[in-house]
Scaffold this motif. Structure first.
Motif, short mmCIF file in Angstrom:
data_model
loop_
_atom_site.label_atom_id
_atom_site.label_comp_id
_atom_site.label_asym_id
_atom_site.label_seq_id
_atom_site.Cartn_x
_atom_site.Cartn_y
_atom_site.Cartn_z
N UNK A 201 -32.84 5.14 -50.18
CA UNK A 201 -31.75 4.33 -50.70
C UNK A 201 -31.90 4.25 -52.21
N UNK A 202 -30.84 4.59 -52.91
CA UNK A 202 -30.85 4.62 -54.38
C UNK A 202 -29.86 3.57 -54.88
N UNK A 203 -30.32 2.73 -55.80
CA UNK A 203 -29.41 1.75 -56.41
C UNK A 203 -29.29 2.04 -57.90
N UNK B 113 -33.20 2.44 -59.00
CA UNK B 113 -34.22 1.98 -58.06
C UNK B 113 -34.16 2.84 -56.81
N UNK B 114 -35.31 3.33 -56.37
CA UNK B 114 -35.38 4.22 -55.20
C UNK B 114 -36.40 3.66 -54.21
N UNK B 115 -36.02 3.60 -52.95
CA UNK B 115 -36.94 3.19 -51.88
C UNK B 115 -36.57 3.92 -50.60
N UNK B 116 -37.47 3.91 -49.65
CA UNK B 116 -37.20 4.56 -48.38
C UNK B 116 -36.05 3.86 -47.67
N UNK C 61 -37.85 10.07 -60.11
CA UNK C 61 -38.29 9.03 -59.20
C UNK C 61 -38.73 9.57 -57.85
N UNK C 62 -37.97 10.51 -57.31
CA UNK C 62 -38.36 11.10 -56.03
C UNK C 62 -39.60 11.96 -56.17
N UNK D 185 -42.62 0.70 -50.76
CA UNK D 185 -42.71 1.10 -52.16
C UNK D 185 -41.33 1.24 -52.79
N UNK D 186 -41.20 0.69 -54.00
CA UNK D 186 -39.98 0.86 -54.78
C UNK D 186 -40.33 1.59 -56.07
#
Length: 287
Positions: free
Chosen positions: A85-87, A43-46, A111-112, A2-3
């Motif tokens: 991981x955050x972009x 953008x946030x993902x595991x 986002x989190x 998931x993003x």
């Protein structure tokens, strides 16, 4: 995997007044803050551990980054391990008086909240955000708001009329702490009419709104960087209805009546070495 994508909107100050020094060392402020369309994408993902990546060479992604601090704080508060991981895809000018870092941090909190399915309210996130910085609580939902205290006490205001804006930032950085540290009440030439701004928003009266705007921090930043006054003068001469420094600077925003006038303003500014953008005011985020 998931993003989560979040839009981190910049802000301007329609009015910024400093009332005095507080016992905690901060300044007591009364501001009307406004979100604008210029924005970063977050953008946030595991991931493995907590990492922040940026696409801007002038911005580090480590523990000093507000986005990193926001993720760490939220994780501690809810007992999570921040394996994310955050972009940050940057469009907001750096160190500009536009709350770029604060907006990124607020976007990470939103986002989190979604990624971890925490179901926290905007008020919950704003309370956490106040631990990180004065502008971050506003940036959680943005829109149009009165900010008091050191900036963390928020009162939602009627949405501002949609304003067409030209932003211009000279190639210099201004430290917010330095500006507030050098602020002197006796150096302020004119103050914003914060109550007048609020009344104009309630009436939907754009002309009255602009007549009440102002920023007392210009009394510090402009003498140190006269190019800011030059930018304002060129904007007004090119047809802007109003021009004002945002926050502690050095970005100046101009209000334009048409795209033709925005083009004239940009042309008038070409001889100066500036970052520029055309944008509008925007409404608040929904959580």
């Amino acid at each position: 995997m998931e993003k989560i994508y979040e839009t981190a909107h910049a802000k301007i100050n329609l009015g910024l007044d400093v009332l005095g020094k507080r016992p905690d060392g901060y300044h007591e402020v009364r501001m009307v803050m406004q979100s604008i369309g210029l924005s970063d994408t977050v953008t946030i993902e595991e991931g493995e551990g907590l990492t922040v990546e940026t696409d801007h060479g002038g911005l580090a992604g480590g523990p000093d980054n507000l986005a990193w601090k926001a993720a760490a704080l939220l994780a501690r508060s809810c007992g999570k391990t921040p394996n994310v991981h955050i972009r940050l895809n940057k469009k907001i000018f750096l160190a500009a008086g536009l709350a770029g870092g604060s907006s990124d941090a607020a976007a990470v909190l939103r986002g989190l909240n979604r990624l971890w399915r925490l179901n926290m309210t905007a008020a919950d996130l704003e309370k956490l955000a106040a631990e990180l910085g004065s502008d971050i609580p506003f940036c959680v939902t943005g829109g149009t708001a009165l900010a008091e205290g050191r900036g963390e006490r928020l009162t939602a205001l009627p949405e501002a009329p949609k304003l067409l804006l030209v932003l211009a930032k000279p190639k210099l950085e201004v430290a917010t702490g330095w500006v507030y540290g050098n602020f002197r009440q006796d150096k302020v030439g004119s103050r914003p009419d914060i109550d007048g701004i609020i009344k104009a928003l309630e009436q939907g009266a754009a002309a009255k709104l602009l007549a009440s705007c102002g920023n007392v921090l210009e009394s510090v930043t402009i003498p140190a960087h006269p190019v800011i006054a030059e930018i304002k003068q060129k904007m007004l001469a090119a047809g802007a209805k109003y021009a004002l420094m945002s926050g502690s600077g050095p970005t100046v925003f101009a209000v334009a009546e048409s795209k033709e006038i925005t083009a004239s303003i940009l042309t008038a500014l070409t001889e100066l070495d500036l970052e520029t953008a055309v944008t509008t005011t925007v409404q608040k985020e929904r959580i």
